[in-house]
Design a protein around this motif. Structure first.
Motif, mmCIF file in Angstrom:
data_model
loop_
_atom_site.group_PDB
_atom_site.id
_atom_site.type_symbol
_atom_site.label_atom_id
_atom_site.label_comp_id
_atom_site.label_asym_id
_atom_site.label_seq_id
_atom_site.Cartn_x
_atom_site.Cartn_y
_atom_site.Cartn_z
ATOM 1 N N ARG A 107 0.826 -1.217 0.000
ATOM 2 C CA ARG A 107 0.000 0.000 0.000
ATOM 3 C C ARG A 107 0.857 1.263 0.000
ATOM 4 N N ASP A 108 2.057 1.154 0.551
ATOM 5 C CA ASP A 108 2.924 2.334 0.660
ATOM 6 C C ASP A 108 3.469 2.766 -0.683
ATOM 7 N N VAL A 109 3.592 1.790 -1.612
ATOM 8 C CA VAL A 109 4.321 2.022 -2.861
ATOM 9 C C VAL A 109 3.390 2.240 -4.046
ATOM 10 N N ALA A 197 2.520 6.252 -1.290
ATOM 11 C CA ALA A 197 1.148 6.002 -1.750
ATOM 12 C C ALA A 197 0.174 5.874 -0.581
ATOM 13 N N ALA A 198 0.647 5.401 0.565
ATOM 14 C CA ALA A 198 -0.245 5.176 1.708
ATOM 15 C C ALA A 198 -0.656 6.478 2.412
ATOM 16 N N ASP A 199 -0.199 7.609 1.911
ATOM 17 C CA ASP A 199 -0.706 8.877 2.435
ATOM 18 C C ASP A 199 -1.950 9.341 1.678
ATOM 19 N N PRO A 243 3.693 11.453 12.073
ATOM 20 C CA PRO A 243 2.667 11.348 11.034
ATOM 21 C C PRO A 243 3.178 10.760 9.717
ATOM 22 N N ILE A 244 3.006 9.459 9.560
ATOM 23 C CA ILE A 244 3.230 8.847 8.247
ATOM 24 C C ILE A 244 2.068 7.914 7.941
ATOM 25 N N HIS A 245 1.604 7.938 6.718
ATOM 26 C CA HIS A 245 0.595 7.029 6.188
ATOM 27 C C HIS A 245 -0.744 7.231 6.890
ATOM 28 N N ILE A 246 -1.733 7.547 6.097
ATOM 29 C CA ILE A 246 -3.009 8.025 6.627
ATOM 30 C C ILE A 246 -3.908 6.902 7.162
ATOM 31 N N ASP A 247 -3.545 5.627 6.883
ATOM 32 C CA ASP A 247 -4.530 4.565 7.075
ATOM 33 C C ASP A 247 -4.622 3.974 8.481
ATOM 34 N N ALA A 248 -3.964 4.574 9.469
ATOM 35 C CA ALA A 248 -4.262 4.228 10.862
ATOM 36 C C ALA A 248 -4.803 5.482 11.556
ATOM 37 N N ARG A 263 -7.265 10.323 18.751
ATOM 38 C CA ARG A 263 -6.062 11.040 19.184
ATOM 39 C C ARG A 263 -5.497 11.922 18.071
ATOM 40 N N ARG A 264 -6.000 11.738 16.883
ATOM 41 C CA ARG A 264 -5.488 12.475 15.717
ATOM 42 C C ARG A 264 -6.678 13.041 14.961
ATOM 43 N N ARG A 265 -7.327 14.010 15.578
ATOM 44 C CA ARG A 265 -8.583 14.515 15.045
ATOM 45 C C ARG A 265 -8.334 15.412 13.829
ATOM 46 N N TYR A 297 7.276 -0.605 13.694
ATOM 47 C CA TYR A 297 7.314 0.846 13.474
ATOM 48 C C TYR A 297 6.023 1.533 13.889
ATOM 49 N N SER A 298 4.932 0.784 13.788
ATOM 50 C CA SER A 298 3.625 1.423 13.868
ATOM 51 C C SER A 298 3.131 1.513 15.304
ATOM 52 N N SER A 299 2.057 2.253 15.476
ATOM 53 C CA SER A 299 1.451 2.414 16.790
ATOM 54 C C SER A 299 0.345 1.377 16.978
ATOM 55 N N VAL A 300 -0.263 1.389 18.150
ATOM 56 C CA VAL A 300 -1.366 0.455 18.429
ATOM 57 C C VAL A 300 -2.581 0.717 17.536
ATOM 58 N N PHE A 345 6.239 -5.791 10.157
ATOM 59 C CA PHE A 345 6.768 -5.678 8.795
ATOM 60 C C PHE A 345 6.236 -4.455 8.066
ATOM 61 N N GLY A 346 5.480 -3.647 8.758
ATOM 62 C CA GLY A 346 5.091 -2.378 8.145
ATOM 63 C C GLY A 346 3.627 -2.046 8.193
ATOM 64 N N GLY A 347 2.819 -2.873 8.843
ATOM 65 C CA GLY A 347 1.447 -2.429 8.981
ATOM 66 C C GLY A 347 0.409 -3.519 9.046
ATOM 67 N N HIS A 350 -4.929 -3.042 5.832
ATOM 68 C CA HIS A 350 -4.986 -2.130 4.679
ATOM 69 C C HIS A 350 -3.593 -1.961 4.090
ATOM 70 N N CYS A 351 -2.609 -1.745 4.953
ATOM 71 C CA CYS A 351 -1.214 -1.567 4.501
ATOM 72 C C CYS A 351 -0.717 -2.738 3.677
ATOM 73 N N CYS A 352 -1.002 -3.958 4.125
ATOM 74 C CA CYS A 352 -0.354 -5.126 3.526
ATOM 75 C C CYS A 352 -0.995 -5.527 2.206
HETATM 76 N N1 ARG Z 1 1.552 5.749 11.102
HETATM 77 C C1 ARG Z 1 0.652 4.717 11.471
HETATM 78 C C2 ARG Z 1 0.687 4.483 12.962
HETATM 79 O O1 ARG Z 1 1.693 4.071 13.473
HETATM 80 C C3 ARG Z 1 0.906 3.441 10.758
HETATM 81 C C4 ARG Z 1 0.514 3.497 9.328
HETATM 82 C C5 ARG Z 1 0.871 2.264 8.630
HETATM 83 N N2 ARG Z 1 0.365 2.333 7.304
HETATM 84 C C6 ARG Z 1 0.989 1.846 6.247
HETATM 85 N N3 ARG Z 1 0.389 1.974 5.098
HETATM 86 N N4 ARG Z 1 2.162 1.318 6.311
HETATM 87 O O2 ARG Z 1 -0.278 4.695 13.630
#
Ligand code: ARG
Length: 367
Positions: A107-109, A197-199, A243-248, A263-265, A297-300, A345-347, A350-352
């Motif tokens: 999804r990122d690419v 792309a994931a933004d 703030p990276i990638h909009i899908d969380a 938390r990210r209104r 890398y990602s958050s909960v 591994f990165g998400g 949706h990401c995967c």
């Molecule tokens: N930044 C997001 C978070 O940690 C994770 C987004 C992951 N999305 C992705 N397409 N890799 O909350």
């Protein structure tokens, strides 16, 4: 015979064909400016790099394979990338890095808009060549579908001029980070167009793009000039220190309904186009976990990184019980998918994945 292979205009129309990533040979990349800015300050990943432990790769692949099989059992065609050797260093005239990242998450690419798949510029040096993992699929779609357009955004130079040195300090602190995010002072500069792309979220005629670490304003401007028949909207989420990638953060479920990370209104002035068109933005349920899994890398909030199969059906990670409960209340049928051990591994779900084909056409949801 002519056949349409690639077609997808939004995040919710009935999904018929999708790419699911692989964990093969995934690496924790060496230090580099934009990546360091993203690794949480208390993360177990700080200061280490190299190939990820084999047992974690095997486990993630097991989960990704099962997810692919689950989708196939529902009649969805699933394609997989062909992993390149991610241990290879990358040297261009402008930079060097000692390893690459992986072929998760697609999804990122890859950004699919209508009959075109666009390879994003990317903004990390370790991800510069990541599109190569998907080239065999791009070639196949090109051969099968006479209307498919394979596009690639201009490769960025990724010199030091692309990154703010302010972010290179080891300890910035969450307070400072939140201040910077609110001021839209991100790790990437405006040297050249950058986007992942994931933004980008697709709402038919409208594309909603997060301005943050991985996508700069010039990147959004590039997208605006590229997608001439679309309206491109920049959004930002002041509550997100990384703030990276909009899908969380922002997750459309069906026409008229979006989940927003509480938390990210989304700021009030950016809500107008949705609210003026009768769309509801609701707070996402709380995540089921207190922290991310190891080496992640990602958050909960991957809890809300769901894959919509059609406007009534959504894939939710199996352990995310609160998110599943909320979906149920919102009238969605929930498909449980086990994926947490692949988060590192990165998400999430949706990401995967990356869309290849969803039914439907380009509609104007915000007339
Ligand atoms: N930044 C997001 C978070 O940690 C994770 C987004 C992951 N999305 C992705 N397409 N890799 O909350």
């Amino acid at each position: 015979m002519e056949k349409t292979v690639v077609n997808s205009w939004n995040e919710w129309d009935p999904l018929k064909h999708v790419i699911v990533g692989r964990a093969d040979d995934c690496h924790i990349p060496p230090e580099e400016p934009a990546l360091d800015a993203k690794v949480p300050e208390d993360s177990d990943m700080r200061g280490q790099w190299g190939r990820r432990p084999q047992e974690t790769i095997d486990r993630a692949n097991e989960l990704l394979d099962n997810f692919a099989a689950q989708l196939q059992a529902r009649g969805i065609r699933v394609d997989r990338p062909t992993p390149i050797d991610h241990s290879q260093p990358v040297t261009t005239p402008d930079f060097h890095t000692d390893s690459q990242f992986g072929c998760m998450p697609p999804r990122d690419v890859l950004l699919t808009v209508g009959s075109e798949m666009l390879e994003a510029t990317m903004s990390y040096r370790c991800r510069w060549f990541e599109y190569l993992n998907y080239r065999p699929l791009m070639q196949q779609y090109f051969n099968e579908d006479p209307n498919f357009r394979h596009a690639s955004a201009p490769k960025p130079r990724l010199t030091d001029a692309d990154y703010r040195t302010d972010y290179l300090s080891e300890k910035i602190g969450i307070e400072k980070r939140l201040e910077w995010t609110a001021d839209k002072f991100f790790v990437t500069t405006e040297e050249e167009p950058l986007f992942d792309a994931a933004d980008v979220l697709r709402f038919g005629k409208d594309l909603v793009v997060q301005h943050g670490f991985t996508t700069n304003l010039k990147g959004i401007e590039w997208l605006r000039r590229h997608y001439r028949d679309h309206r491109v909207h920049a959004v930002n989420f002041p509550g997100d220190p990384y703030p990276i990638h909009i899908d969380a953060t922002f997750t459309p479920l069906r026409p008229g309904l979006i989940l927003n990370n509480p938390r990210r209104r989304l700021p009030d002035d950016q809500r107008e186009i949705f609210e003026n068109n009768g769309w509801e933005i609701v707070d996402a349920a709380q995540p089921a976990h207190n922290g991310p899994p190891p080496l992640c890398y990602s958050s909960v909030w991957l809890s809300m990184n769901v894959l919509v199969l059609d406007p009534k059906t959504v894939c939710v990670e199996k352990s995310e019980v609160y998110q599943a409960e909320q979906m149920d209340k919102l009238g969605m049928e929930v498909v449980e998918v086990e994926l947490r051990d692949a988060y590192a591994f990165g998400g999430g779900l949706h990401c995967c994945t990356a869309d290849v084909y969803r039914e439907g056409t380009c509609e104007d949801y915000f007339p």
